[in-house]
Design a protein around this motif. Sequence first.
Motif, PDB file in Angstrom:
ATOM      1  N   UNK A   1       0.693  -1.283  -0.059  1.00  8.30           N
ATOM      2  CA  UNK A   1       0.101  -0.117  -0.079  1.00  8.30           C
ATOM      3  C   UNK A   1       0.804   1.106   0.017  1.00  8.30           C
ATOM      4  N   UNK A   2       1.976   1.287   0.330  1.00  2.00           N
ATOM      5  CA  UNK A   2       2.772   2.540   0.850  1.00  2.00           C
ATOM      6  C   UNK A   2       3.653   2.983  -0.424  1.00  2.00           C
ATOM      7  N   UNK A   3       3.336   2.732  -1.711  1.00  2.50           N
ATOM      8  CA  UNK A   3       4.395   3.107  -2.647  1.00  2.50           C
ATOM      9  C   UNK A   3       4.142   4.815  -2.966  1.00  2.50           C
ATOM     10  N   UNK A   4       2.845   5.063  -2.671  1.00  5.72           N
ATOM     11  CA  UNK A   4       2.772   6.684  -2.972  1.00  5.72           C
ATOM     12  C   UNK A   4       2.523   7.302  -1.750  1.00  5.72           C
ATOM     13  N   UNK A   5       2.840   6.848  -0.565  1.00  4.45           N
ATOM     14  CA  UNK A   5       2.722   7.659   0.675  1.00  4.45           C
ATOM     15  C   UNK A   5       3.154   8.911   0.706  1.00  4.45           C
ATOM     16  N   UNK A   6       2.416   9.896   1.062  1.00  7.00           N
ATOM     17  CA  UNK A   6       1.299   9.963   1.767  1.00  7.00           C
ATOM     18  C   UNK A   6       0.024  10.265   0.989  1.00  7.00           C
ATOM     19  N   UNK A   7       0.155   9.869  -0.417  1.00  5.27           N
ATOM     20  CA  UNK A   7      -1.047  10.104  -1.053  1.00  5.27           C
ATOM     21  C   UNK A   7      -1.546   8.880  -1.655  1.00  5.27           C
ATOM     22  N   UNK A   8      -1.990   7.904  -0.687  1.00  2.00           N
ATOM     23  CA  UNK A   8      -2.388   6.633  -0.848  1.00  2.00           C
ATOM     24  C   UNK A   8      -3.551   6.280   0.005  1.00  2.00           C
ATOM     25  N   UNK A   9      -4.334   7.120   0.253  1.00  5.26           N
ATOM     26  CA  UNK A   9      -5.682   6.942   0.930  1.00  5.26           C
ATOM     27  C   UNK A   9      -6.768   7.029  -0.158  1.00  5.26           C
ATOM     28  N   UNK A  10      -7.380   6.037  -0.321  1.00  7.07           N
ATOM     29  CA  UNK A  10      -8.492   5.948  -1.020  1.00  7.07           C
ATOM     30  C   UNK A  10      -9.890   6.467  -0.624  1.00  7.07           C
ATOM     31  N   UNK A  11     -10.708   7.270  -1.062  1.00  9.18           N
ATOM     32  CA  UNK A  11     -10.695   7.519  -2.436  1.00  9.18           C
ATOM     33  C   UNK A  11     -10.154   9.182  -2.856  1.00  9.18           C
ATOM     34  N   UNK A  12      -9.499   9.900  -1.546  1.00  8.93           N
ATOM     35  CA  UNK A  12      -9.223  11.076  -1.836  1.00  8.93           C
ATOM     36  C   UNK A  12      -7.695  11.418  -2.082  1.00  8.93           C
TER      37      UNK A  12
END
Length: 311
Positions: free
Chosen positions: A189-200
């Motif tokens: 899940x953490x590949x795009x952290x901190x922009x990996x919270x679905x859906x926003x």
Amino acid sequence: MAAADSLATTPQKTHRYLRLSLVLIVFTLIVSVVVQSIVVTWEPLIFGWHPLASISHTFYTAGRDIFVGALLAASVVLLALSGRSRATTLLDVCAVFAPLIAIVPTGLADTRAVGHIPCPIMVECIPAEDIGTAKAGIAVYAVVVVAVVITMAVIRHRTRTPNRSARLVSIIALVTAAVVVALAFWPALNENFPFNFWPVASIHFAVTLLFFGVFAAVPILYAGGPLEPGETPPTPRQRSIYRWIAGLLIVDLLLLVVALLFRQAFGETPVVLIGEAVALILFATFWCVQTLQRWDDPNPPSIVARRSLPA
């Protein structure tokens, strides 16, 4: 007033000044943003006018410590005002989200303090060193949440003061900590952290919306009248103010969502900054009004234990 203050009990004084401290915390944040908007550089000291893209972008300026410290202080104060009513339960939930607003930064927009590092077009990012800082903060946050939940459970058990609201808040806190830990550290899940919270996408944006969204329900509840025995009821004028605060806050949050989704269309206009400032001012206004409403409460209900409540 002086005579009344001299007769006030310790619980009365504690609750008065805890509520007032939230107003001062908001004032501190706004002052910090204003200062960072008029100071172009600190060494050498050069003044100008360069408004931040949002209050959250104070994280990328010399005002970072003030921004983070103010949010952590607000979380502690909200927990200290904990009670058994629906409204104080919602405030406890707000306290769960407040530290994450400070720990996980917003996407980079104001590059004055980070070496003018640009982000790819239409893609949010944060400096690499701040990713490590955010992950360290989340790790500490998760450990502290578990420690607080266990501590409060032990206290409730030892004092035999069961509290369903506290159990609910504990579950929300543990779930929140588990989610952000997974988003920060789980390889899937953490590949795009901190922009990996679905859906926003943005974790920072999500917890900010959750904080103000949950808080918007608080003035609605207080507009209906006293929520606990011994609480000073709001006057008709105060009820009206609470309704206006809730309504304006909901509208402001919807406008913030639009501003964030279409921020490219607004160009240099700091729409998000204005929206966040309005939300903070409404937050502070609520605490001003409620402090006046409950100034003379003889025994603040959140301090008085009620053992007759069912487990």
